[in-house]
Write a protein that holds these residues in place. Structure first.
Motif, PDB file in Angstrom:
ATOM      1  N   PHE A 141      -9.291  42.715 -36.243  1.00 45.21           N
ATOM      2  CA  PHE A 141     -10.127  42.203 -37.332  1.00 45.21           C
ATOM      3  C   PHE A 141      -9.998  40.689 -37.487  1.00 45.21           C
ATOM      4  O   PHE A 141     -10.923  40.033 -37.959  1.00 45.21           O
ATOM      5  CB  PHE A 141      -9.763  42.883 -38.657  1.00 45.21           C
ATOM      6  N   GLY A 142      -8.869  40.129 -37.118  1.00 45.64           N
ATOM      7  CA  GLY A 142      -8.637  38.700 -37.266  1.00 45.64           C
ATOM      8  C   GLY A 142      -9.101  37.854 -36.101  1.00 45.64           C
ATOM      9  O   GLY A 142      -8.924  36.636 -36.113  1.00 45.64           O
ATOM     10  N   LEU A 143      -9.687  38.467 -35.077  1.00 47.58           N
ATOM     11  CA  LEU A 143     -10.138  37.703 -33.908  1.00 47.58           C
ATOM     12  C   LEU A 143     -11.099  36.562 -34.229  1.00 47.58           C
ATOM     13  O   LEU A 143     -11.035  35.522 -33.567  1.00 47.58           O
ATOM     14  CB  LEU A 143     -10.749  38.638 -32.869  1.00 47.58           C
ATOM     15  N   PRO A 144     -11.993  36.693 -35.225  1.00 50.20           N
ATOM     16  CA  PRO A 144     -12.849  35.536 -35.526  1.00 50.20           C
ATOM     17  C   PRO A 144     -12.068  34.279 -35.917  1.00 50.20           C
ATOM     18  O   PRO A 144     -12.568  33.183 -35.748  1.00 50.20           O
ATOM     19  CB  PRO A 144     -13.706  36.024 -36.706  1.00 50.20           C
ATOM     20  N   GLN A 145     -10.861  34.421 -36.412  1.00 50.36           N
ATOM     21  CA  GLN A 145     -10.043  33.261 -36.741  1.00 50.36           C
ATOM     22  C   GLN A 145      -9.097  32.908 -35.604  1.00 50.36           C
ATOM     23  O   GLN A 145      -8.760  31.749 -35.405  1.00 50.36           O
ATOM     24  CB  GLN A 145      -9.233  33.547 -38.010  1.00 50.36           C
ATOM     25  N   LEU A 146      -8.652  33.900 -34.845  1.00 51.81           N
ATOM     26  CA  LEU A 146      -7.667  33.658 -33.790  1.00 51.81           C
ATOM     27  C   LEU A 146      -8.264  32.977 -32.569  1.00 51.81           C
ATOM     28  O   LEU A 146      -7.601  32.157 -31.940  1.00 51.81           O
ATOM     29  CB  LEU A 146      -7.012  34.973 -33.377  1.00 51.81           C
ATOM     30  N   ILE A 147      -9.485  33.288 -32.211  1.00 49.98           N
ATOM     31  CA  ILE A 147     -10.103  32.685 -31.028  1.00 49.98           C
ATOM     32  C   ILE A 147     -10.270  31.171 -31.205  1.00 49.98           C
ATOM     33  O   ILE A 147      -9.862  30.401 -30.336  1.00 49.98           O
ATOM     34  CB  ILE A 147     -11.424  33.397 -30.682  1.00 49.98           C
ATOM     35  N   PRO A 148     -10.836  30.707 -32.331  1.00 45.50           N
ATOM     36  CA  PRO A 148     -10.895  29.244 -32.500  1.00 45.50           C
ATOM     37  C   PRO A 148      -9.524  28.597 -32.600  1.00 45.50           C
ATOM     38  O   PRO A 148      -9.333  27.473 -32.158  1.00 45.50           O
ATOM     39  CB  PRO A 148     -11.667  29.054 -33.812  1.00 45.50           C
ATOM     40  N   LEU A 149      -8.558  29.314 -33.182  1.00 41.19           N
ATOM     41  CA  LEU A 149      -7.202  28.779 -33.274  1.00 41.19           C
ATOM     42  C   LEU A 149      -6.636  28.534 -31.884  1.00 41.19           C
ATOM     43  O   LEU A 149      -6.007  27.513 -31.635  1.00 41.19           O
ATOM     44  CB  LEU A 149      -6.317  29.751 -34.054  1.00 41.19           C
ATOM     45  N   TYR A 150      -6.874  29.441 -30.975  1.00 39.28           N
ATOM     46  CA  TYR A 150      -6.411  29.279 -29.601  1.00 39.28           C
ATOM     47  C   TYR A 150      -7.124  28.109 -28.924  1.00 39.28           C
ATOM     48  O   TYR A 150      -6.512  27.339 -28.190  1.00 39.28           O
ATOM     49  CB  TYR A 150      -6.626  30.575 -28.820  1.00 39.28           C
ATOM     50  N   GLU A 151      -8.419  27.976 -29.177  1.00 43.16           N
ATOM     51  CA  GLU A 151      -9.188  26.913 -28.529  1.00 43.16           C
ATOM     52  C   GLU A 151      -8.790  25.522 -29.040  1.00 43.16           C
ATOM     53  O   GLU A 151      -8.837  24.556 -28.295  1.00 43.16           O
ATOM     54  CB  GLU A 151     -10.681  27.142 -28.746  1.00 43.16           C
ATOM     55  N   TYR A 152      -8.408  25.428 -30.321  1.00 43.34           N
ATOM     56  CA  TYR A 152      -8.043  24.132 -30.883  1.00 43.34           C
ATOM     57  C   TYR A 152      -6.548  23.855 -30.807  1.00 43.34           C
ATOM     58  O   TYR A 152      -6.093  22.827 -31.295  1.00 43.34           O
ATOM     59  CB  TYR A 152      -8.520  24.025 -32.334  1.00 43.34           C
ATOM     60  N   GLY A 153      -5.789  24.735 -30.207  1.00 40.70           N
ATOM     61  CA  GLY A 153      -4.352  24.559 -30.075  1.00 40.70           C
ATOM     62  C   GLY A 153      -3.935  23.269 -29.405  1.00 40.70           C
ATOM     63  O   GLY A 153      -3.001  22.606 -29.853  1.00 40.70           O
ATOM     64  N   PHE A 155      -5.135  20.445 -29.592  1.00 41.62           N
ATOM     65  CA  PHE A 155      -5.383  19.273 -30.427  1.00 41.62           C
ATOM     66  C   PHE A 155      -4.407  19.162 -31.596  1.00 41.62           C
ATOM     67  O   PHE A 155      -4.535  18.264 -32.407  1.00 41.62           O
ATOM     68  CB  PHE A 155      -6.820  19.313 -30.956  1.00 41.62           C
ATOM     69  N   THR A 156      -3.458  20.074 -31.688  1.00 32.73           N
ATOM     70  CA  THR A 156      -2.484  20.011 -32.771  1.00 32.73           C
ATOM     71  C   THR A 156      -1.308  19.138 -32.360  1.00 32.73           C
ATOM     72  O   THR A 156      -1.164  18.759 -31.204  1.00 32.73           O
ATOM     73  CB  THR A 156      -1.961  21.416 -33.139  1.00 32.73           C
ATOM     74  N   SER A 157      -0.442  18.867 -33.320  1.00 33.49           N
ATOM     75  CA  SER A 157       0.706  18.007 -33.038  1.00 33.49           C
ATOM     76  C   SER A 157       1.876  18.780 -32.455  1.00 33.49           C
ATOM     77  O   SER A 157       2.892  18.186 -32.141  1.00 33.49           O
ATOM     78  CB  SER A 157       1.147  17.304 -34.325  1.00 33.49           C
ATOM     79  N   ARG A 158       1.769  20.083 -32.308  1.00 34.32           N
ATOM     80  CA  ARG A 158       2.891  20.886 -31.818  1.00 34.32           C
ATOM     81  C   ARG A 158       2.668  21.304 -30.362  1.00 34.32           C
ATOM     82  O   ARG A 158       2.719  22.467 -30.028  1.00 34.32           O
ATOM     83  CB  ARG A 158       3.075  22.099 -32.705  1.00 34.32           C
ATOM     84  N   THR A 159       2.400  20.336 -29.543  1.00 41.32           N
ATOM     85  CA  THR A 159       2.207  20.609 -28.124  1.00 41.32           C
ATOM     86  C   THR A 159       3.198  19.780 -27.315  1.00 41.32           C
ATOM     87  O   THR A 159       3.794  18.828 -27.814  1.00 41.32           O
ATOM     88  CB  THR A 159       0.765  20.247 -27.686  1.00 41.32           C
ATOM     89  N   ALA A 160       3.333  20.135 -26.057  1.00 44.20           N
ATOM     90  CA  ALA A 160       4.224  19.389 -25.173  1.00 44.20           C
ATOM     91  C   ALA A 160       3.705  17.965 -24.960  1.00 44.20           C
ATOM     92  O   ALA A 160       4.491  17.017 -24.855  1.00 44.20           O
ATOM     93  CB  ALA A 160       4.352  20.113 -23.843  1.00 44.20           C
ATOM     94  N   GLU A 161       2.389  17.803 -24.906  1.00 48.85           N
ATOM     95  CA  GLU A 161       1.815  16.480 -24.716  1.00 48.85           C
ATOM     96  C   GLU A 161       2.152  15.569 -25.895  1.00 48.85           C
ATOM     97  O   GLU A 161       2.404  14.374 -25.728  1.00 48.85           O
ATOM     98  CB  GLU A 161       0.295  16.567 -24.545  1.00 48.85           C
ATOM     99  N   PHE A 162       2.146  16.124 -27.103  1.00 47.13           N
ATOM    100  CA  PHE A 162       2.495  15.341 -28.278  1.00 47.13           C
ATOM    101  C   PHE A 162       3.947  14.860 -28.186  1.00 47.13           C
ATOM    102  O   PHE A 162       4.249  13.710 -28.495  1.00 47.13           O
ATOM    103  CB  PHE A 162       2.290  16.166 -29.546  1.00 47.13           C
ATOM    104  N   ALA A 163       4.823  15.731 -27.742  1.00 48.08           N
ATOM    105  CA  ALA A 163       6.232  15.355 -27.604  1.00 48.08           C
ATOM    106  C   ALA A 163       6.397  14.252 -26.570  1.00 48.08           C
ATOM    107  O   ALA A 163       7.185  13.329 -26.753  1.00 48.08           O
ATOM    108  CB  ALA A 163       7.072  16.570 -27.231  1.00 48.08           C
TER     109      ALA A 163
END
Length: 183
Positions: A141-153, A155-163
């Motif tokens: 049921f939460g896939l409409p929110q989870l799919i965009p969350l995965y796609e925008y991951g 661009f967040t500050s918690r990535t290896a590239e940010f580190a």
């Protein structure tokens, strides 16, 4: 809507306390302390935070209800209630808060199962099986929110590239390190 979601969280916390065999007064204290434990002023973040607030007590109520259900029909009703809680948690949009709630609910269900292991395997793991079912259906049921969350991951500050970007120059500051690790 924020007041409605907050009130629902208080009611679910009270019902969880009552289902966990606490007295009325202790359940009221549990509900009020759950609300007071939230950082003051965090509800200004909006409706997504308020909906995340109501998910944990509803999920815990569903786990306890499923664990203690006397019939299969009641068990499935509590699992369906938990599925709704998980779906609301994913759809609320405040994903990090909900992940913490899921981890806490998983520890709580394991706690319930460990202390009832003498009941046999089918009744002994009832809470954990219910939580897994709740999560599976809630994710669907939460896939409409989870799919965009995965796609925008990325661009967040918690990535290896940010580190790596933070390591270039003056080095990683201690607060940036904690911001990377802790949501």
């Amino acid at each position: 809507m924020i007041a409605v979601a907050t009130f629902a969280g208080l009611v679910f916390a009270y019902l969880f306390g009552r289902s966990f065999f606490l007295s009325r007064q202790a359940s009221v204290i549990l509900a009020i302390s759950y609300c007071a434990a939230q950082v003051p002023g965090t509800f200004h973040l909006g409706l997504s935070y308020a909906h995340s607030f109501l998910v944990l007590p509803l999920l815990l109520l569903s786990i306890v209800g499923a664990k203690r259900a006397s019939t299969k029909k009641r068990y499935l009703a509590y699992v369906a209630l938990g599925c709704g809680a998980v779906a609301v948690g994913f759809l609320a949009g405040y994903f990090i808060t909900f992940v913490y709630a899921l981890i806490f609910a998983g520890i709580f269900s394991l706690f319930l199962d460990v202390f009832s292991a003498s009941l046999g395997f089918t009744r002994g793991v009832r809470a954990s099986v219910a939580l897994v079912a709740m999560c599976f259906v809630g994710v669907l049921f939460g896939l409409p929110q989870l799919i965009p969350l995965y796609e925008y991951g990325p661009f967040t500050s918690r990535t290896a590239e940010f580190a790596q970007e933070m390591a270039v120059g003056s080095g990683v500051q201690l607060l940036d390190f904690f911001r990377f690790l802790l949501p």
